[in-house]
Scaffold this active site. Structure first.
Site: not given
Ligand code: NAD
Length: 527
Positions: A11, A307
């Protein structure tokens, strides 16, 4: 002791990319590869312009990915405005000068070569079927774990970095067991607490790092291996061991309590408006109570982003699934108050414009869910727009300094569902020039607290006219917007009929607009 030589983060998003970069920077002997199925995203991470905006991130990625940040001489101003600690200390070189951060779409191969895998895939709210609107959509987790089950070598440590419902570790174990029965994969829960816009600072100096593990020898060894990586830059006293389920719940609970504070002060703001009390004075006073503290007590449009809304929804669903309807409705109240606040703001705008938007142009300054991020997901602006378009304005023009047009359009697509042809008939336009956005507008609504929207000089009878905006020299996003400092200021349009013109400012922004000017990220005046 488990020796970690190669880490893979699945990810390449807001969590996976920055977390991997900082682990790589502080562990020069560990190879860190970020994988994603999204080829465009990976290409951006490898290239000059990163797919996400985070102050200080570009320099760190270059140090770990290229071994040096020398090429930063050509970087954009805003990144020079936010130097990382390393840069401030005079070090523009990765300690090893050897690149150890990689980005790839070769998922199977990278997983097979890793000793530790960080799961940082998206976990949005489920949109269809059982639990729609509240339960967490685990499809990406399931897909990634299936890839791990197919390709990982036995003993690979799996780390949940995504925000997931409590007990996800068991789900991961069950999927792995189907593909590789009897094979041991230690699972850790290590939720990420970073906030967009301050991700680098949050990762470099986290309040705490929680590492939850199973109470087995392999679980404790795996937790120690992860703790050793963090100890590269975080004091051991800030790395907290816990049981795996507590770690899962810590993240949802932290977000729920923060969101609850926002909803609490917003509920008070509604009472203030009816009584003549000033919510900023109330917030200041209660925030100075050392038992309460000042953070997350700013009344405004409410919380948004990828989030808070989904995590609180997930918590209510979890409570309900556990047979605790009272707990579920308690937290549901936080979401109800959040919706109420943005509905109230939109209705105030309509009421200020004589209860009709017919034939009027509305300008939205700021679409990102908060400043210093280009993330358009779940922006409070969407809730405001949903109500405004029902009033059939002539046009709504949106300007945001960082959000991509395509990202905003993707978010606005849900409005198409509720009113047919919002985007296709040109009702909503997205522009890159704030002055153009404001030209001949009937109302300018500042919906994101970007510094560039702050007032830079005291309002006088001569400078508060919004019609001035397009006439300023150098009308580019790189300039300050010289906005009037009063929320309700009503000016006159040049031609009859003399329609009142309104500047509507979300309550939390009114305070900014009246505060001392600060340098915005793009300040050309001071470089
Ligand atoms: P995001 O959507 O920006 O990135 C997730 C990535 O995962 C995407 O690019 C997607 O293509 C990739 N992905 C999905 N399935 C995949 C697979 N099977 N193989 C390879 N790549 C795959 O998400 P994010 O904002 O980085 O959030 C990720 C997690 O972290 C979530 O659970 C979110 O709740 C948590 N989180 C986010 C934040 C924030 O501020 N964005 C802060 C803390 C926690």
């Amino acid at each position: 002791n488990v020796r970690i030589r190669h880490i893979c983060a699945i990810g390449a998003g807001y969590v996976g990319g920055p977390t991997a970069a900082i682990i790589a920077l502080h562990n020069p002997n560990v190879k860190v590869t970020v994988i994603d199925r999204d080829e465009r995203r990976i290409k951006s991470w490898k290239g000059r312009h990163l797919p996400i905006h985070e102050p200080g991130l570009e320099r760190i990625v270059r140090l770990a990915r290229d071994g040096t940040s020398d090429s930063l001489g050509t970087m954009s101003e805003q990144h020079r405005d936010f130097p990382t600690e390393q840069a401030q200390a005079g070090s523009d070189r990765n300690p090893s000068s050897r690149p150890n951060l990689f980005f790839s779409t070769a998922c199977a191969e990278t997983i097979a070569n890793s000793d530790m895998i960080l799961l940082a895939v998206n976990t949005p709210t489920k949109m269809h079927g059982v639990g729609a609107g509240r339960a967490t959509d685990m499809a990406a987790i399931e897909g990634a774990v299936r890839d791990i089950a197919l390709h990982a070598k036995p003993g690979t440590i799996l780390v949940e970095k995504s925000t997931v419902p409590c007990k996800t570790g068991q789900l991961i174990k069950d999927i792995l067991g189907v593909y590789q029965p009897g094979v041991m994969f230690p699972i850790l829960s290590n939720p990420e607490f970073l906030s967009e816009g301050t991700a680098v600072r949050d990762l470099l100096q986290p309040d705490r790092v929680i590492i939850g593990c199973e109470s087995t020898l392999s679980g404790h060894r795996a937790a120690a291996a992860l703790a050793n990586l963090y100890a590269g830059w975080i004091p051991r006293s800030n790395i907290l061991p816990s049981n795996i389920w507590s770690a899962d719940l810590c993240k949802l609970a932290a977000n729920a309590v923060l969101a609850q504070r926002i909803s609490s002060i917003n509920s008070i703001s509604a009472i203030c408006e009816r009584t003549g009390a000033d919510v900023s004075e109330v917030a200041r006073s209660i925030g100075m109570d050392s038992r309460i503290g000042p953070q997350f007590l700013k009344a405004g449009l409410g919380f948004g982003g990828s989030c808070f809304p989904k995590d609180i929804a997930s918590l209510t669903y979890l409570a309900e699934s556990l047979g605790l309807p009272e707990v579920a409705s308690y937290w549901q109240g936080v979401l109800i108050m959040n919706d109420f606040q943005r509905d109230r703001f939109a209705r105030n705008v309509i009421s200020c414009l004589n209860n009709t938007l017919r034939g009027k142009k509305i300008t939205i300054l700021g679409y990102a869910f908060k400043k210093n991020t280009g993330d358009a997901r779940e922006s409070p602006a969407l809730g405001v727009l949903r109500i405004l378009i029902q009033e059939q304005p002539r046009t709504i023009v949106i300007f945001d300094p960082l959000c991509n047009e395509s990202d905003i359009k993707r978010e606005l697509a849900v409005l198409d569902d509720c009113r047919g042809v919002v985007q296709t008939n040109g009702l909503i336009e997205i522009v890159t020039d704030p002055y153009l956005a404001c030209a001949d507008s009937n109302a300018i609504l500042v919906l994101t607290d970007w510094d560039m929207f702050k007032n830079t000089k005291p309002a006088t009878p001569d400078n508060f006219e919004a019609t001035e905006l397009p006439q300023l020299d150098g009308a580019t996003p790189a300039n300050f917007l010289r906005l009037p400092h009063r929320v309700e200021r009503v000016t006159k349009l040049p031609s009859p009929p003399q329609t009142p013109k309104m500047i509507g400012i979300a309550p939390d922004l009114a305070e900014h607009l009246m505060s001392e000017p600060e340098c915005p990220p793009y300040c050309e005046e001071c470089g």
